[in-house]
Design a protein around this motif. Structure first.
Motif, PDB file in Angstrom:
ATOM      1  N   THR A 214       0.860  -1.170  -0.179  1.00 18.73           N
ATOM      2  CA  THR A 214      -0.032  -0.040   0.026  1.00 18.73           C
ATOM      3  C   THR A 214       0.874   1.136  -0.117  1.00 18.73           C
ATOM      4  N   TYR A 367      -6.307   0.361   0.594  1.00 25.31           N
ATOM      5  CA  TYR A 367      -5.460  -0.723   1.056  1.00 25.31           C
ATOM      6  C   TYR A 367      -6.061  -2.233   0.894  1.00 25.31           C
ATOM      7  N   LEU A 406      -4.972  -2.761  -7.191  1.00 22.63           N
ATOM      8  CA  LEU A 406      -5.086  -2.429  -5.789  1.00 22.63           C
ATOM      9  C   LEU A 406      -6.565  -2.174  -5.491  1.00 22.63           C
TER      10      LEU A 406
END
Ligand SMILES: [Zn+2]
Length: 459
Positions: A214, A367, A406
């Motif tokens: 992250t 994240y 992500l």
């Protein structure tokens, strides 16, 4: 711009540009690659809508007509669906790549960065690796499968975004506002994974990317009443900040292993016979062994692989040469181990910095944890890679950087970086850099790889 508009118009009206014979898919892929490289899709130049429109027309010419262009912030995403034949056997699979590229200045390059050049066994041009080869391979593979009469047993969805290298807003919108258009059991990302050869041509293995660290920024701020610089005070904002940054430089977060990194280091230590391999073996045997993890990270190839890493990247302080500083601020950039929250790192950094320095997380970074290493994906990838490189090692990989994946992982869609191309390391590691290139052979391998991989997961 004029040329591009003309090319698009010509494509829409000319039947001569319909999908070619099944024997010539490498030439078809090369033509798509050449056009994609020629559209300078650097974020801010407003060119991703042009490339999206061109690809949409190309898909339509091959019979894949269920596509929509989603404009946002002057850029565009392309979402295409190829519906399952009959009742779907499984939830859809999503294929991802990004159309945008990092800036490239002609004066820095040996060639025109926005013209595909084939030279000495390489394709040169901005995006040859990152990620127009991915866009090209997914597009060519689907057109080829369609022409071959392939009938998918599940919906195949394509998501090409227009700002992966900058804001990631396309992927963020896809994961949220456009979720119904892209919802899938999992995503296969053409912007990660892939193979590496050494300079003697020996295949070192293929990475299967299952997680990404992250990205998070933190400000470290010190305030002080200041005053006249002819009468220094015992406390000083710049000195106090500098002291904390020196503490940070020496600080090491708790090392961590998850399924991905454990499998990665297990494979890596097999080929590392010397001290690096010894350190990996010590660490795998005892994940609490911080000294062993430090020794692993001392190798430049393994930096960031064992834990969260943070580093000071910017600094500002004071307001005049003859005044005591009233404030000093540093930016600390962190790459956080998957599954650890940016808020937990903020607390740890604040505890490290002490009461005189205020630590603050910038924004609200996305994240996610690692995607589980499912047999379906692992087997399909392994079988497909082994068609061209029998016995090649498949290495699960946590990426220190981040991709569009992500955003999807953050909303619960597993993402796997399963690219099929390869490069020679370290010579061809030029993504984002000067004279970006891809081996010609690797490009054609990549076209066949995505054809076989899609057939494996959707057939
Ligand atoms: Zn990329």
């Amino acid at each position: 711009m004029r040329h591009l508009l003309f090319a698009t118009a010509a494509l829409l009206s000319a039947p001569a540009l319909a999908a070619p014979a099944a024997t010539d898919w490498h030439a078809e892929g090369r033509a798509i690659y050449e056009h994609a490289i020629a559209v300078p899709t650097v974020t801010g130049r407003g060119q991703t809508p042009a490339l999206a429109a061109w690809l949409k027309a190309r898909f339509a010419a091959g019979g894949l007509t269920d596509a929509v262009i989603k404009p946002y912030d002057g850029e565009a995403a392309l979402i295409l669906r190829w519906k399952a034949e009959g009742t779907p056997a499984k939830k859809p699979v999503l294929l991802m790549a990004h159309m945008d590229v990092v800036e490239a200045k002609a004066e820095d390059w040996s060639r025109d960065p926005f013209k595909l050049v084939e030279e000495d066994g390489y394709f040169y041009g901005r995006g040859t690796i990152d990620d127009k080869q991915g866009v090209t391979a997914v597009t060519t593979a689907l057109l080829r499968l369609k022409a071959e009469g392939f009938k998918p047993k599940r919906d195949i969805i394509v998501l090409f975004t227009g700002d992966e290298e900058t804001d990631g807003k396309g992927a963020d919108l896809a994961a949220t506002e456009w979720r119904d258009l892209i919802d899938a059991e999992y995503a296969l990302n053409a912007d990660a994974g892939g193979g590496a050869k050494d300079k003697d041509g020996k295949m070192l293995g293929y990475a299967l990317q299952t997680s990404e660290k992250t990205y998070a920024d933190y400000t470290f701020t010190v305030h002080n009443p200041g005053g006249h610089s002819s009468r220094p005070r015992p406390d000083n904002a710049i000195y106090e900040l500098a002291d904390v940054l020196k503490t940070l430089a020496a600080y090491r977060f708790q090392p961590m292993l998850d399924d991905t990194t454990r499998a990665y280091f297990h494979e890596r230590q097999k080929v590392e016979k010397g001290p690096l391999g010894d350190a990996m073996r010590r660490w795998l045997a005892n994940p609490e062994d911080g000294a062993a993890a430090d020794a692993v990270e001392a190798d430049p190839r393994e930096v960031g692989g064992t834990r969260t890493r943070c580093v000071a990247t910017r600094l500002e302080g004071g307001h005049a040469n003859n005044a005591l500083p009233q404030s000093a601020v540093a930016n600390v950039n962190c790459r956080i181990f998957p599954g650890v929250t940016p808020q937990a790192i903020e607390q740890e950094l604040q505890a490290l910095a002490g009461p005189k320095v205020a630590v603050k997380l910038v924004g609200a970074p996305k994240y996610a944890g690692a995607s589980p290493l499912t047999p379906e994906v692992l087997n399909a990838y392994t079988t497909t890679v082994h068609k061209r490189f029998p016995g090649a090692t498949i290495i699960p990989k946590m990426e220190a950087g981040a991709t569009d994946g992500l955003y999807l992982r953050a909303v619960g869609i597993p993402v796997y970086g399963v690219d099929g191309g390869w490069i020679v390391i370290p010579d061809d590691e030029r993504a984002h850099g000067q004279d970006e290139r891809m081996p010609v052979k690797a490009f054609y391998d990549q076209l066949d790889h995505w054809h076989d991989l899609i057939a494996a997961v959707a057939g």
